[in-house]
Design a protein around this motif. Structure first.
Motif, PDB file in Angstrom:
ATOM      1  N   HIS A 133       0.803  -1.217   0.000  1.00  7.52           N
ATOM      2  CA  HIS A 133       0.000   0.000   0.000  1.00  7.52           C
ATOM      3  C   HIS A 133       0.843   1.278   0.000  1.00  7.52           C
ATOM      4  O   HIS A 133       0.579   2.175  -0.793  1.00  7.52           O
ATOM      5  CB  HIS A 133      -0.979   0.000   1.173  1.00  7.52           C
ATOM      6  N   PRO A 134       1.893   1.407   0.836  1.00  2.13           N
ATOM      7  CA  PRO A 134       2.664   2.653   0.816  1.00  2.13           C
ATOM      8  C   PRO A 134       3.327   2.911  -0.527  1.00  2.13           C
ATOM      9  O   PRO A 134       3.344   4.039  -1.007  1.00  2.13           O
ATOM     10  CB  PRO A 134       3.714   2.457   1.908  1.00  2.13           C
ATOM     11  N   PHE A 135       3.877   1.876  -1.136  1.00  2.00           N
ATOM     12  CA  PHE A 135       4.542   2.059  -2.422  1.00  2.00           C
ATOM     13  C   PHE A 135       3.549   2.511  -3.480  1.00  2.00           C
ATOM     14  O   PHE A 135       3.797   3.468  -4.208  1.00  2.00           O
ATOM     15  CB  PHE A 135       5.236   0.776  -2.860  1.00  2.00           C
ATOM     16  N   ASP A 136       2.413   1.836  -3.562  1.00  2.00           N
ATOM     17  CA  ASP A 136       1.395   2.209  -4.546  1.00  2.00           C
ATOM     18  C   ASP A 136       0.907   3.634  -4.312  1.00  2.00           C
ATOM     19  O   ASP A 136       0.775   4.424  -5.244  1.00  2.00           O
ATOM     20  CB  ASP A 136       0.196   1.260  -4.478  1.00  2.00           C
ATOM     21  N   HIS A 137       0.628   3.951  -3.078  1.00  3.96           N
ATOM     22  CA  HIS A 137       0.133   5.290  -2.754  1.00  3.96           C
ATOM     23  C   HIS A 137       1.203   6.342  -3.039  1.00  3.96           C
ATOM     24  O   HIS A 137       0.921   7.379  -3.639  1.00  3.96           O
ATOM     25  CB  HIS A 137      -0.289   5.349  -1.280  1.00  3.96           C
ATOM     26  N   TYR A 138       2.425   6.064  -2.631  1.00  2.00           N
ATOM     27  CA  TYR A 138       3.524   7.007  -2.854  1.00  2.00           C
ATOM     28  C   TYR A 138       3.717   7.249  -4.348  1.00  2.00           C
ATOM     29  O   TYR A 138       3.856   8.392  -4.787  1.00  2.00           O
ATOM     30  CB  TYR A 138       4.802   6.457  -2.223  1.00  2.00           C
ATOM     31  N   MET A 139       3.730   6.185  -5.134  1.00  5.11           N
ATOM     32  CA  MET A 139       3.935   6.337  -6.579  1.00  5.11           C
ATOM     33  C   MET A 139       2.774   7.093  -7.229  1.00  5.11           C
ATOM     34  O   MET A 139       2.985   7.924  -8.110  1.00  5.11           O
ATOM     35  CB  MET A 139       4.134   4.965  -7.239  1.00  5.11           C
ATOM     36  N   TYR A 140       1.547   6.815  -6.791  1.00  5.64           N
ATOM     37  CA  TYR A 140       0.409   7.542  -7.332  1.00  5.64           C
ATOM     38  C   TYR A 140       0.512   9.030  -7.009  1.00  5.64           C
ATOM     39  O   TYR A 140       0.329   9.888  -7.866  1.00  5.64           O
ATOM     40  CB  TYR A 140      -0.913   6.984  -6.802  1.00  5.64           C
ATOM     41  N   MET A 141       0.822   9.344  -5.761  1.00  3.21           N
ATOM     42  CA  MET A 141       0.902  10.753  -5.370  1.00  3.21           C
ATOM     43  C   MET A 141       2.071  11.451  -6.054  1.00  3.21           C
ATOM     44  O   MET A 141       1.954  12.597  -6.474  1.00  3.21           O
ATOM     45  CB  MET A 141       1.009  10.877  -3.848  1.00  3.21           C
ATOM     46  N   PHE A 142       3.188  10.753  -6.184  1.00  4.94           N
ATOM     47  CA  PHE A 142       4.339  11.330  -6.874  1.00  4.94           C
ATOM     48  C   PHE A 142       3.994  11.593  -8.336  1.00  4.94           C
ATOM     49  O   PHE A 142       4.276  12.665  -8.881  1.00  4.94           O
ATOM     50  CB  PHE A 142       5.541  10.391  -6.758  1.00  4.94           C
ATOM     51  N   GLN A 143       3.347  10.627  -8.964  1.00  4.79           N
ATOM     52  CA  GLN A 143       2.934  10.787 -10.359  1.00  4.79           C
ATOM     53  C   GLN A 143       1.963  11.956 -10.517  1.00  4.79           C
ATOM     54  O   GLN A 143       2.110  12.795 -11.403  1.00  4.79           O
ATOM     55  CB  GLN A 143       2.282   9.507 -10.850  1.00  4.79           C
ATOM     56  N   SER A 144       0.983  12.051  -9.642  1.00  4.08           N
ATOM     57  CA  SER A 144      -0.001  13.125  -9.771  1.00  4.08           C
ATOM     58  C   SER A 144       0.583  14.478  -9.402  1.00  4.08           C
ATOM     59  O   SER A 144       0.093  15.511  -9.853  1.00  4.08           O
ATOM     60  CB  SER A 144      -1.257  12.822  -8.944  1.00  4.08           C
ATOM     61  N   TYR A 145       1.642  14.488  -8.613  1.00  4.14           N
ATOM     62  CA  TYR A 145       2.355  15.732  -8.311  1.00  4.14           C
ATOM     63  C   TYR A 145       3.100  16.213  -9.555  1.00  4.14           C
ATOM     64  O   TYR A 145       3.089  17.401  -9.882  1.00  4.14           O
ATOM     65  CB  TYR A 145       3.323  15.470  -7.152  1.00  4.14           C
ATOM     66  N   LEU A 146       3.738  15.273 -10.271  1.00  5.58           N
ATOM     67  CA  LEU A 146       4.469  15.624 -11.492  1.00  5.58           C
ATOM     68  C   LEU A 146       3.543  15.875 -12.672  1.00  5.58           C
ATOM     69  O   LEU A 146       3.806  16.739 -13.513  1.00  5.58           O
ATOM     70  CB  LEU A 146       5.457  14.516 -11.852  1.00  5.58           C
ATOM     71  N   TYR A 147       2.465  15.098 -12.750  1.00  8.36           N
ATOM     72  CA  TYR A 147       1.533  15.170 -13.868  1.00  8.36           C
ATOM     73  C   TYR A 147       0.109  15.334 -13.329  1.00  8.36           C
ATOM     74  O   TYR A 147      -0.646  14.359 -13.245  1.00  8.36           O
ATOM     75  CB  TYR A 147       1.611  13.904 -14.730  1.00  8.36           C
TER      76      TYR A 147
ATOM     77  N   GLU B 179      -2.571  16.226 -14.503  1.00  5.66           N
ATOM     78  CA  GLU B 179      -3.656  15.797 -15.384  1.00  5.66           C
ATOM     79  C   GLU B 179      -3.971  14.312 -15.236  1.00  5.66           C
ATOM     80  O   GLU B 179      -5.020  13.843 -15.683  1.00  5.66           O
ATOM     81  CB  GLU B 179      -3.315  16.117 -16.852  1.00  5.66           C
ATOM     82  N   THR B 180      -3.107  13.546 -14.582  1.00  8.68           N
ATOM     83  CA  THR B 180      -3.358  12.120 -14.402  1.00  8.68           C
ATOM     84  C   THR B 180      -4.105  11.816 -13.110  1.00  8.68           C
ATOM     85  O   THR B 180      -4.449  10.668 -12.856  1.00  8.68           O
ATOM     86  CB  THR B 180      -2.039  11.316 -14.389  1.00  8.68           C
ATOM     87  N   ARG B 181      -4.370  12.829 -12.317  1.00  2.00           N
ATOM     88  CA  ARG B 181      -5.076  12.608 -11.044  1.00  2.00           C
ATOM     89  C   ARG B 181      -6.546  12.336 -11.325  1.00  2.00           C
ATOM     90  O   ARG B 181      -7.186  13.011 -12.100  1.00  2.00           O
ATOM     91  CB  ARG B 181      -4.926  13.827 -10.146  1.00  2.00           C
ATOM     92  N   HIS B 182      -7.062  11.336 -10.644  1.00  2.00           N
ATOM     93  CA  HIS B 182      -8.470  10.961 -10.763  1.00  2.00           C
ATOM     94  C   HIS B 182      -9.185  11.296  -9.471  1.00  2.00           C
ATOM     95  O   HIS B 182      -8.581  11.465  -8.425  1.00  2.00           O
ATOM     96  CB  HIS B 182      -8.615   9.461 -11.040  1.00  2.00           C
ATOM     97  N   ASP B 183     -10.481  11.332  -9.545  1.00  2.00           N
ATOM     98  CA  ASP B 183     -11.290  11.582  -8.362  1.00  2.00           C
ATOM     99  C   ASP B 183     -11.146  10.378  -7.420  1.00  2.00           C
ATOM    100  O   ASP B 183     -11.570   9.274  -7.753  1.00  2.00           O
ATOM    101  CB  ASP B 183     -12.751  11.771  -8.763  1.00  2.00           C
ATOM    102  N   PRO B 184     -10.540  10.580  -6.223  1.00  2.00           N
ATOM    103  CA  PRO B 184     -10.315   9.438  -5.331  1.00  2.00           C
ATOM    104  C   PRO B 184     -11.599   8.796  -4.821  1.00  2.00           C
ATOM    105  O   PRO B 184     -11.583   7.657  -4.372  1.00  2.00           O
ATOM    106  CB  PRO B 184      -9.510  10.041  -4.174  1.00  2.00           C
ATOM    107  N   LYS B 185     -12.724   9.501  -4.909  1.00  2.00           N
ATOM    108  CA  LYS B 185     -13.983   8.906  -4.474  1.00  2.00           C
ATOM    109  C   LYS B 185     -14.468   7.858  -5.465  1.00  2.00           C
ATOM    110  O   LYS B 185     -15.254   6.994  -5.133  1.00  2.00           O
ATOM    111  CB  LYS B 185     -15.052   9.995  -4.313  1.00  2.00           C
TER     112      LYS B 185
END
Length: 132
Positions: A94-108, A110-116
């Motif tokens: 879970h931490p790795f997946d979450h960290y990578m998602y947040m890092f990706q959405s910080y850099l890009y 436009e790739t962030r999705h609605d977490p709900k």
């Protein structure tokens, strides 16, 4: 009850995550410690701050007493630590997946999705690099 996040040879360390995993509320000791940790976590809400650069022994002890005397604030921060400590438990993915998602959405952004709508594991996607 409290876990001091003191600087070593660098401002950051794994002690912060160890503190959270042990169920104690972190106490940051210099402002630059906030600069080396993931910016998408609201560290102010789950930690205390004692500025070791500007406190002497007397003011340090007074500040520490103020923290210890404010049981309600301590309990609020402890609850947030306990609710979120799985995010730094590296024995799960879970931490790795979450960290990578947040890092990706910080850099890009436009790739962030609605977490709900979806869980972080199902929404990790890289931007189309050919269109950049």
């Amino acid at each position: 009850k409290l876990g001091f996040h003191v600087r070593g040879d660098t401002p950051g360390s794994n002690r912060l995550f160890d503190t959270i995993l042990s169920g104690t509320v972190p106490v940051f000791t210099t402002h630059n410690q906030y600069d080396v940790i993931p910016p998408w976590i609201d560290w102010q809400r789950i930690s205390f701050f004692l500025d070791m650069d500007s406190l002497n022994e007397t003011t340090f002890m007074d500040s520490l007493r103020n923290i210890l005397d404010d049981e309600q604030t301590y309990q609020e921060k402890l609850q947030l630590v306990m609710e979120n400590r799985h995010l730094v438990d590296w024995q799960t993915l879970h931490p790795f997946d979450h960290y990578m998602y947040m890092f990706q959405s910080y850099l890009y952004p436009e790739t962030r999705h609605d977490p709900k709508m979806l869980s972080p594991r199902s929404i990790l996607r890289l931007p189309d690099l050919q269109s950049k």
